[in-house]
Design an enzyme around this catalytic site. Structure first.
Site: not given
Lengths: 377, 377
Positions: B88, B153, B247, B257, B268
């Site tokens: 990523q 991430h 979200e 949050y 997963y």
């Protein structure tokens, strides 16, 4: 008395009955459900109301009001009023008085033919009492005006406000949709009356000579679902829209909800309706479905059997063959789940929560079912 | 200068080029779109930013920053920083300074290896200027701490508040998810800095010795989308959730949050994460998707080319291969539409609105595309 007799009869019967259908398990996002058929062979059942005993009142659109026990024992009530059982019309919703334990009043909505002769019909609301298997002391407390020759868009849910008002949700009879914007008729209106049919003095159009005193809100299409919010006490309604445009509204006194001037839907077949989606002086829905799922009944879930659904708005759908679960938080929809959609294939007309927190739904078919939903986990 | 040269080159080229792909028409609920491929062969393109000329800056995750003209002429910029282009990670978002016309600053986010050696990496933000096809005056204005060995991430959108703050959205590096709940690191945080890297004095944790001063909000997972609301000026973010639980949040200063303590998703494979969906002191999302659509980029549409989408929040999805359109009204979601879902089959990484109101999306693939959306009706 009735309840006791019914319970005895049911107990006798259940000892000899086999269960009519095996329980089916369905997974949803937050709970796994068991679906159990309590009663079948119901002709387009439309409304459910729970008696304090746990027995249910269930209407069949063709005209029969039944008491059905938790074991599925069904007793048709004799002497309910004649209904115009054509297309969408017939015997529709049922509810009991907030003081039922003291006064025994039961309320039914139905399409009533013109008592003066004529070919017209409209939604009427009668209250009466049930004595054994007899409907007694029936009195019409509301008649939708004018009577009109149509077999479509009758509404017509019956819910009581915390203050004891009776809200009646009404359709605009389809071909009279423009009437929803004028106040001299009950087409496409929500009305608010007292249970004896008298008019609350603080209704928004009382004192306005050009408006009918029963009107609470207007600009509606065909409101088939209604529920009182458990915290705010506000009326929430579910409006069956045109092709696209089923709506949730929170109708406020005297407000105009726009139909058919504004809508998110379009005509069956694809034509445009009205001027668009917004107009000054007309309210926006709280939420809408497009494409339409063909919404019908609705409740707020408040029980303990499905703790992860507490406070959620559950909305049944006909064409959508689903229970739409709206996860609500501080006045907004956090998330929508379409439950049962892939697991079952029935049109769902109504949903109610029983006194123990289980859920009960009615499937809309010539031979419809009353199904109980229990949690597996 | 650059823009003029590029435009001339593009004009010369377009005279001899054939269009790389035919326009495709797609119907949505409110508009019919034409999709036209402007550029293809982009290696996992991640971010788009518009220059005042109408040319676009487009990142490729493998490390290349490009200028792409409306005609599809692509100029790679030389001298951008080395990136850790694994999984990523790589070159991620790009944005221009609110005063770009005066100062020429361009901002890029990317996964940066540990400048001190080590195997760790983290999201860094550099600003620099583009001189012809050269990246110049590069200076790192933010480094996510700590550096950590993970290829997952990173976040990391770059948006400017109306007051000129730069918000950087950061991931929690997956295996460090618990760090999202502590304030001594930048994992799972949104940070707010000035464009030169200095810290606004009114940041919520300034003066708190146990917290990093850059932090704006915490308890996030992997925030890949961010947009400023055109009316309120508030930051809205799109958080890529676990399995289920993507979200929308409206992060407020100093608020938590909830990730990974509360979430609507699951691990997963199906395991439970955290303690449930609610906890005192932790904020609820504004909206969530379950099952996950794998959200990525986001904008509020404010243009005139798609008038029926004005004010809507558009959110791209990878696995969902859709643009989710949230029809907003007075602080709530009225309706969600999943656009393109049935008509196309590409993962959509980012979306931007061009100066004329057209929309531009990036598809996430080894050979990804820059596609322009125009209204047919």
């Amino acid at each position: 008395m009735k309840s006791n007799l019914t319970a005895v009869a049911a107990a006798l019967l259940s000892a000899t009955m086999s269960t009519s259908a095996l329980a089916q398990e369905v997974e949803t996002e937050r709970h796994t459900l068991s679906l159990e058929t309590i009663s079948e062979g119901l002709n387009h059942p439309w409304g459910i109301a729970f008696l304090p005993s746990g027995d249910m009142l269930v209407t069949e659109r063709s005209g029969t009001l039944n008491i059905i026990t938790q074991e599925g024992q069904k007793t048709p009530i004799q002497g309910t009023p004649e209904v115009v059982a054509k297309s969408q019309g017939g015997l529709l919703d049922v509810n009991i008085d907030p003081d039922y334990a003291d006064n025994g009043w039961v309320y039914i909505s139905y399409s009533e033919k013109d008592p003066k002769g004529g070919n017209g019909n409209s939604t009427a609301v009668m209250r009466g009492k049930i004595d054994g298997d007899k409907w007694t002391q029936g009195e019409v407390i509301f008649r939708q005006a004018p009577k009109y020759e149509s077999n479509a868009h009758f509404g017509s849910r019956l819910v009581f406000s915390p203050e004891g008002h009776l809200f009646i949700t009404l359709g605009e009879r389809y071909s009279r949709m423009q009437d929803a914007q004028t106040l001299d008729n009950h087409h496409g209106k929500i009305v608010r009356i007292w249970p004896d049919g008298s008019i609350p003095k603080d209704n928004p159009f009382v004192g306005n000579d050009d408006a009918l005193d029963e009107i609470w809100s207007y600009g509606h299409r065909n409101v088939q679902g209604a529920a009182i919010h458990p915290d705010t006490g506000e009326l929430w309604t579910i409006e069956h829209g045109p092709q696209g445009g089923d709506e949730v509204n929170i109708p406020k006194a005297g407000k105009n909800y726009g139909w058919p001037t504004i809508t998110y839907g379009e005509d069956y077949g694809g034509g445009e309706i009205g001027i668009g989606t917004h107009k000054e002086g007309m309210e926006q829905p709280f939420y809408y479905w497009l494409p339409s799922i063909a919404t019908a009944g609705s409740i707020f879930y408040t029980g303990d059997k499905f703790p992860k659904w507490k406070g959620d708005l559950l909305v049944t759908a006909l064409r959508g063959q689903t229970i739409a679960r709206l996860d609500l938080e501080e006045g907004r929809v956090l998330h929508e789940e379409r439950m049962l959609e892939d697991a079952t294939s029935f049109r769902i007309r109504d949903i109610e929560q029983g006194p123990e927190g289980f859920l009960y739904i009615l499937t809309d078919a010539d031979s419809g079912q009353l199904i109980k939903l229990s949690p597996v986990k």
